[in-house]
Design an enzyme around this catalytic site. Structure first.
Site, PDB file in Angstrom:
ATOM      1  N   HIS A  69      47.452  42.110  37.154  1.00  0.00           N
ATOM      2  CA  HIS A  69      47.492  42.064  35.689  1.00  0.00           C
ATOM      3  C   HIS A  69      47.939  40.679  35.252  1.00  0.00           C
ATOM      4  CE1 HIS A  69      48.556  43.133  31.538  1.00  0.00           C
ATOM      5  NE2 HIS A  69      47.676  44.107  31.706  1.00  0.00           N
ATOM      6  N   GLU A 106      44.092  50.631  34.708  1.00  0.00           N
ATOM      7  CA  GLU A 106      42.725  51.092  34.959  1.00  0.00           C
ATOM      8  C   GLU A 106      42.637  51.904  36.253  1.00  0.00           C
ATOM      9  OE1 GLU A 106      39.672  48.716  33.640  1.00  0.00           O
ATOM     10  OE2 GLU A 106      40.805  48.485  31.810  1.00  0.00           O
TER      11      GLU A 106
HETATM   12  N1  COA Z   1      42.208  41.657  44.077  1.00  0.00           N
HETATM   13  C1  COA Z   1      42.172  40.551  44.834  1.00  0.00           C
HETATM   14  N2  COA Z   1      42.668  39.374  44.436  1.00  0.00           N
HETATM   15  C2  COA Z   1      43.222  39.317  43.219  1.00  0.00           C
HETATM   16  C3  COA Z   1      43.321  40.438  42.380  1.00  0.00           C
HETATM   17  C4  COA Z   1      42.775  41.642  42.858  1.00  0.00           C
HETATM   18  N3  COA Z   1      42.801  42.741  42.114  1.00  0.00           N
HETATM   19  N4  COA Z   1      43.937  40.093  41.241  1.00  0.00           N
HETATM   20  C5  COA Z   1      44.222  38.798  41.344  1.00  0.00           C
HETATM   21  N5  COA Z   1      43.787  38.319  42.539  1.00  0.00           N
HETATM   22  C6  COA Z   1      43.895  36.971  43.039  1.00  0.00           C
HETATM   23  C7  COA Z   1      43.078  36.007  42.205  1.00  0.00           C
HETATM   24  O1  COA Z   1      41.754  35.922  42.717  1.00  0.00           O
HETATM   25  C8  COA Z   1      43.840  34.733  42.371  1.00  0.00           C
HETATM   26  O2  COA Z   1      43.472  34.162  43.606  1.00  0.00           O
HETATM   27  P1  COA Z   1      43.087  32.615  43.775  1.00  0.00           P
HETATM   28  O3  COA Z   1      44.297  31.889  43.293  1.00  0.00           O
HETATM   29  O4  COA Z   1      42.819  32.523  45.226  1.00  0.00           O
HETATM   30  O5  COA Z   1      41.892  32.420  42.896  1.00  0.00           O
HETATM   31  C9  COA Z   1      45.287  35.195  42.524  1.00  0.00           C
HETATM   32  O6  COA Z   1      45.235  36.559  42.888  1.00  0.00           O
HETATM   33  C10 COA Z   1      46.124  35.091  41.273  1.00  0.00           C
HETATM   34  O7  COA Z   1      45.444  35.731  40.262  1.00  0.00           O
HETATM   35  P2  COA Z   1      46.160  35.980  38.839  1.00  0.00           P
HETATM   36  O8  COA Z   1      46.531  34.657  38.249  1.00  0.00           O
HETATM   37  O9  COA Z   1      47.182  36.995  38.951  1.00  0.00           O
HETATM   38  O10 COA Z   1      44.988  36.638  38.084  1.00  0.00           O
HETATM   39  P3  COA Z   1      44.688  36.624  36.558  1.00  0.00           P
HETATM   40  O11 COA Z   1      45.928  36.727  35.759  1.00  0.00           O
HETATM   41  O12 COA Z   1      43.773  35.507  36.246  1.00  0.00           O
HETATM   42  O13 COA Z   1      43.849  37.959  36.490  1.00  0.00           O
HETATM   43  C11 COA Z   1      43.218  40.149  36.494  1.00  0.00           C
HETATM   44  C12 COA Z   1      44.337  39.185  36.175  1.00  0.00           C
HETATM   45  C13 COA Z   1      43.547  41.499  35.897  1.00  0.00           C
HETATM   46  C14 COA Z   1      41.915  39.637  35.849  1.00  0.00           C
HETATM   47  C15 COA Z   1      43.050  40.247  38.022  1.00  0.00           C
HETATM   48  O14 COA Z   1      44.232  40.714  38.600  1.00  0.00           O
HETATM   49  C16 COA Z   1      41.850  41.092  38.419  1.00  0.00           C
HETATM   50  O15 COA Z   1      40.735  40.603  38.460  1.00  0.00           O
HETATM   51  N6  COA Z   1      42.084  42.410  38.730  1.00  0.00           N
HETATM   52  C17 COA Z   1      41.009  43.291  39.091  1.00  0.00           C
HETATM   53  C18 COA Z   1      40.270  43.743  37.845  1.00  0.00           C
HETATM   54  C19 COA Z   1      41.079  44.737  37.050  1.00  0.00           C
HETATM   55  O16 COA Z   1      41.690  45.644  37.592  1.00  0.00           O
HETATM   56  N7  COA Z   1      41.045  44.556  35.720  1.00  0.00           N
HETATM   57  C20 COA Z   1      41.761  45.412  34.812  1.00  0.00           C
HETATM   58  C21 COA Z   1      42.950  44.728  34.225  1.00  0.00           C
HETATM   59  S1  COA Z   1      43.942  45.813  33.221  1.00  0.00           S
END
Ligand code: COA
Length: 358
Positions: free
Chosen positions: A248, A306
């Site tokens: 998140h 989710e």
């Molecule tokens: N699975 C695998 N890797 C993940 C991840 C997941 N669910 N969530 C984050 N990461 C990775 C990212 O790819 C990033 O890696 P990198 O630095 O090698 O590119 C790292 O963790 C840090 O990411 P972060 O800064 O926490 O992500 P964000 O704040 O940009 O994104 C989300 C947040 C929600 C978009 C992200 O966690 C995600 O894509 N989750 C899956 C989709 C989801 O469940 N969406 C609903 C949200 S309520």
């Protein structure tokens, strides 16, 4: 090259003041107008949270009844509108259909009008996709109960109505997420409520925001059994794919909405069976949490709303392709409250970008 700092993704940037909700990422709390989420879910119905968002206080019984009636009348009006217009706006995709339906709202539409239309349009889309007929709304029923009736064309049990109501309450409002921000940007220009809702719903359609629950279930299907969870998660991460329902932007601990939905689901399953799916989901969550903390030791990636939304909507037999639209049926309440707040106090939202072109 300028030395100006660029806040990619606006993470942590304060762009407005709001009295609507506080998303406490470090402690994992969601506070809606001073009430913790846990104090609202299964205590206050969706209509009560709508009053809290729109009026600023929990409703007395008369206000609650009035809102219930307004929502019922809005569903009936939406039904009448969509009986003649639905074919023209229906698309293969539920969110595209919902977006088109909301754009039919007149410029003086109220939040109840929008919620009624969102509910009936989503139900109409499901019925069309399943080859069924949309039943007529029953305006005397609570909103969640009638929404479930329209979606499923089944006799709705009190337990199922309670579960959907708990879900709608849980996801009605959540700070300055991407789609709420989009709705506020539209509101800040003086556009009408319908325009702001269309902007919000359009922004919600992307997989990184509202689109994860369907893929969460696809993942559970692919895993199949709890003992296969770890190998599956390891394979996905090795292939560079994201684990849906995990991580998140704001929460650094498990999303509080995951807790309340898991609890609501347990209460439901105690009466209705179906605990095997929950056991599988918990095994996948545990494996994903373990592997993500290995891969990203500095980033706490836990289950988000989710993950358990997927299980709740599946338990209610709602088709996966409509999950995000049902989420929107609740979140329209939050968008509408943000719309009013932005119009009352906000300035035109107009940030700048650092030019890096030729
Ligand atoms: N699975 C695998 N890797 C993940 C991840 C997941 N669910 N969530 C984050 N990461 C990775 C990212 O790819 C990033 O890696 P990198 O630095 O090698 O590119 C790292 O963790 C840090 O990411 P972060 O800064 O926490 O992500 P964000 O704040 O940009 O994104 C989300 C947040 C929600 C978009 C992200 O966690 C995600 O894509 N989750 C899956 C989709 C989801 O469940 N969406 C609903 C949200 S309520």
């Amino acid at each position: 090259m300028s030395s100006a700092q660029v806040f990619e993704g606006l993470a942590g940037v304060l762009v407005a003041r709001t009295e609507l909700s506080d998303v406490r990422g470090d402690t994992g709390q969601l506070v809606v107008r001073g009430h913790s989420l846990e104090a609202l879910v299964s205590v206050v119905p969706f209509e009560g949270v709508l009053a809290l968002l729109l009026d600023g206080a929990l409703p007395d019984p008369a206000r609650l009844t009035l809102l219930e009636r307004e929502l019922g009348q809005a569903r009936v009006a939406a039904d009448a509108l969509l009986r003649s217009r639905f074919e023209a706006i229906a698309s293969k995709d539920a969110m595209t259909t919902l977006r088109s339906a909301l754009s039919l709202l007149p410029s003086d539409a109220t939040p109840c009008d929008a919620l009624g239309l969102a509910a009936v349009a989503s139900a109409a889309w499901i019925q069309k996709a399943c080859g069924g007929q949309l039943p007529a709304p029953e305006p005397g029923l609570p909103h969640a109960h009638d929404l479930l009736r329209l979606l499923s064309r089944r006799e709705v049990t009190p337990a199922a109505a309670r579960l959907l109501d708990a879900y709608l309450v849980t996801v009605a409002e959540h700070g300055f997420n991407a789609s709420t921000f989009a709705a506020r940007v539209a509101a800040s220009t003086g556009a009408d409520l319908a325009a702001a809702l269309v902007a919000g719903v359009a922004t919600l359609s992307g997989p990184l925001h509202g689109g994860a629950p369907g893929p969460v279930l696809d993942m559970l299907d692919a895993v199949g059994a709890p003992e296969r969870a770890l190998a599956y998660v390891q394979g996905e991460l090795l292939a560079g794919r994201r684990i849906m329902g995990m991580g998140h932007r704001v929460y650094r601990v498990r999303d509080p909405r995951a807790f309340v939905l898991e609890r609501a689901l347990l209460a439901y399953h105690n009466g209705e069976g179906g605990l095997a799916r929950l056991t599988l989901a918990r095994a996948v969550e545990a494996a994903a949490q373990r592997e993500l903390s290995r891969k990203y030791p500095d980033r706490s990636l836990r289950a988000n709303v989710e993950f358990y939304t997927a299980l709740v909507l599946e338990a209610l037999q709602i088709p996966r392709s409509a999950f995000t639209a049902i989420f929107a049926c609740a979140r329209v309440a939050g968008y509408a409250a943000h719309y009013a707040e932005q119009r009352a106090s906000g300035r035109l939202i107009r940030p700048s970008a650092l030019y890096v072109g030729a």
